[in-house]
Scaffold this active site. Structure first.
Site, PDB file in Angstrom:
ATOM      1  CG  HIS A   1      -1.763   1.271   1.258  1.00  0.00           C
ATOM      2  ND1 HIS A   1      -2.945   1.363   0.577  1.00  0.00           N
ATOM      3  CD2 HIS A   1      -1.550   2.480   1.821  1.00  0.00           C
ATOM      4  CE1 HIS A   1      -3.436   2.577   0.738  1.00  0.00           C
ATOM      5  NE2 HIS A   1      -2.622   3.276   1.494  1.00  0.00           N
TER       6      HIS A   1
ATOM      7  CG  ASP B   1     -11.908   3.731   5.605  1.00  0.00           C
ATOM      8  OD1 ASP B   1     -11.414   4.610   6.341  1.00  0.00           O
ATOM      9  OD2 ASP B   1     -11.621   3.613   4.407  1.00  0.00           O
TER      10      ASP B   1
ATOM     11  NE  ARG C   1      -9.948  10.819   8.334  1.00  0.00           N
ATOM     12  CZ  ARG C   1      -9.102   9.957   7.753  1.00  0.00           C
ATOM     13  NH1 ARG C   1      -9.517   8.766   7.370  1.00  0.00           N
ATOM     14  NH2 ARG C   1      -7.858  10.278   7.585  1.00  0.00           N
TER      15      ARG C   1
ATOM     16  CB  SER D   1      -8.488   5.226   7.047  1.00  0.00           C
ATOM     17  OG  SER D   1      -8.832   5.214   5.693  1.00  0.00           O
TER      18      SER D   1
ATOM     19  CE  LYS E   1      -9.081   2.135   3.171  1.00  0.00           C
ATOM     20  NZ  LYS E   1      -9.175   3.474   2.636  1.00  0.00           N
TER      21      LYS E   1
HETATM   22  N1  URA Z   1      -5.773   6.641   2.399  1.00  0.00           N
HETATM   23  C1  URA Z   1      -6.763   6.031   3.049  1.00  0.00           C
HETATM   24  O1  URA Z   1      -7.253   4.984   2.623  1.00  0.00           O
HETATM   25  N2  URA Z   1      -7.229   6.577   4.173  1.00  0.00           N
HETATM   26  C2  URA Z   1      -6.739   7.722   4.684  1.00  0.00           C
HETATM   27  O2  URA Z   1      -7.192   8.155   5.711  1.00  0.00           O
HETATM   28  C3  URA Z   1      -5.690   8.355   4.000  1.00  0.00           C
HETATM   29  C4  URA Z   1      -5.230   7.781   2.861  1.00  0.00           C
END
Ligand code: URA
Length: 429
Positions: free
Chosen positions: A86, A165, A172, A187, A191
């Site tokens: 990621h 999320d 947000r 967050s 995932k």
């Molecule tokens: N990427 C995400 O998936 N969540 C965040 O809060 C920031 C970047």
């Protein structure tokens, strides 16, 4: 049925700098997902978290509650181990495209759930959608088959993965609470843990084109995410990498696919190749295959073979011509000298304004739009030579893109040495 907690109590607990209890966290995430806690209450809590933080237990519980809001995937029945990467997002960051097939070519399956771009950072799905026929939506069963058969999948996360999320991230985005490290970490990790990968390598970007502008902040985010992954049983490591200047020589969807294919063909820009191979080594090692050298699979065409199969399995034609923008505009070097700075954020905003990115999530993107770089920091340039080429289908966008590029680069007298961070700054984990 009456609710076991009260949203105002949860908000005031964090407002007054006290720790949230496990029950409060489980309830507030679940009740927000169900629509019992209102957006204005959750945005107030998110602001309290941004201002007052959360400790490791609170962040872990928050992450677990977001995972529990949806489905959890499980690839443990596959015949090979899994690893994912990621990136926290940057300009010209196309690394997933060559990386996923490269790691798969080395015997480790890559289940990569990606997103679309918002703002100045591009989204992996937008890039791949510039390939004629390619589709981002796969069922879990299709994903499983492709992982067994080809070894790599890059596709959209279904609506069932961490729905809390999805809702919270959108909130947000419009309430000035994206930057809270506990919220970013939970967050991302909710995932990735829900996705079911066995190993995870995090590429935490540092610099103007990244969320994290300095190394200390990036380290804190990396350490928080590594702890969350490790506690959840996912072998997790993080690299802090340079995002002061764009990665490679392109920022924009089809432009980045073209560059990724060059890397898979054994060429491409040095920094893209170096980061791809470095992250591949980390993924292989985290998945229990530290003895395999990914550089070989890039050199001998095995990664390219997996790429072609990965694209065609999702309906794409790996041989089709990529879209090209109708119009271009060159930005010339104003003088002879050394290019010492080329600002990632400004290039990213220019690419976005040219049509490569979107302002709202329902906006379309132009496949051919973006910025092409002809020099990177450290290069000697000559006055009048091309420094950048802007690409778009809609030439009335050039003016705003050029505004974004105001003071985007510095050309210093010949002999000057740029003060640059290394590509890989630090390893955490
Ligand atoms: N990427 C995400 O998936 N969540 C965040 O809060 C920031 C970047």
């Amino acid at each position: 049925m009456s609710e076991p907690f009260d949203a105002v109590d949860v908000i005031t607990t964090k407002r007054d700098k006290r720790e949230l209890g496990d029950g409060q966290i489980d309830w507030v995430i679940d009740a927000y997902t169900r629509g019992i806690v209102a957006d204005e209450q959750m945005s107030s809590l998110a602001m309290a978290v941004l201002l007052n933080g959360m400790n490791r237990r609170e962040i872990a519980r928050w992450t677990a509650a977001m995972i529990a809001s949806g489905e959890r995937m499980d690839f443990s029945a596959l015949s090979r181990p899994t690893a994912d990467k990621h990136s926290t997002g940057g300009v010209g960051d196309k690394i997933t495209l060559p990386l996923a097939p490269l790691v798969a070519a080395c015997g480790v399956a890559v289940p990569q759930l990606s997103g679309r771009g918002l703002g100045h950072t591009g989204g992996t799905l937008d890039k791949l959608e510039s390939i004629p026929g390619w589709r981002a939506g796969l069922t879990t069963q299709e994903m499983f088959h492709q992982l067994e058969d080809v070894g790599a999948v890059i596709c959209a996360a279904g609506a069932g993965l961490a729905p809390a999320d999805k809702k919270l991230y959108a909130l947000r985005d419009v309430t000035g609470t994206v930057e809270a490290i506990p919220l970013i970490a939970s967050s991302i990790m909710s995932k990735k843990i829900a996705e079911g990968t066995g190993a995870l390598v995090l590429d935490v970007k540092v610099g103007s084109g990244a969320f994290m502008k300095d190394v200390d902040q990036a380290r804190e985010l990396a350490e928080t995410m590594v702890a969350l992954g490790t506690d959840a049983g996912v072998t997790t490591v993080a690299l802090l990498t340079n995002m002061q200047t764009p990665l490679g020589l392109t920022a924009g969807n089809a432009l980045e696919v073209r560059e990724s294919v060059e890397v898979l063909a054994g060429g491409g820009p040095e920094d893209v190749v170096e980061l791809t191979v470095t992250l591949a080594r980390e993924m292989l090692s985290a998945a229990g295959r530290p003895d395999v050298d990914p550089a070989d699979a890039l050199r001998d065409g095995r990664a390219m073979d997996v790429w072609r199969r990965m694209i065609s399995s999702q309906g794409g034609d790996p041989d089709a011509a990529l879209p090209v923008a109708h119009e271009t505009h060159d930005v010339l070097a104003p003088a002879d000298g050394v290019l010492t700075q080329l600002d990632a954020l400004k290039v990213g905003i220019a690419a976005w304004r040219l049509g490569a990115g979107r302002a709202r999530k329902e906006d379309p993107v132009q496949a051919g739009a973006g910025v092409e770089l002809h020099a990177k920091p450290g290069a000697q340039v000559r006055g009048g030579e091309r420094l950048l080429t802007l690409h778009t289908d809609t030439p009335d966008r050039f003016e705003r893109a050029l505004d974004a590029l105001d003071r985007a680069f510095v050309i210093a007298p010949t002999g000057s040495r740029p003060d640059l961070l290394p590509l890989v700054i630090e390893r955490v984990g």
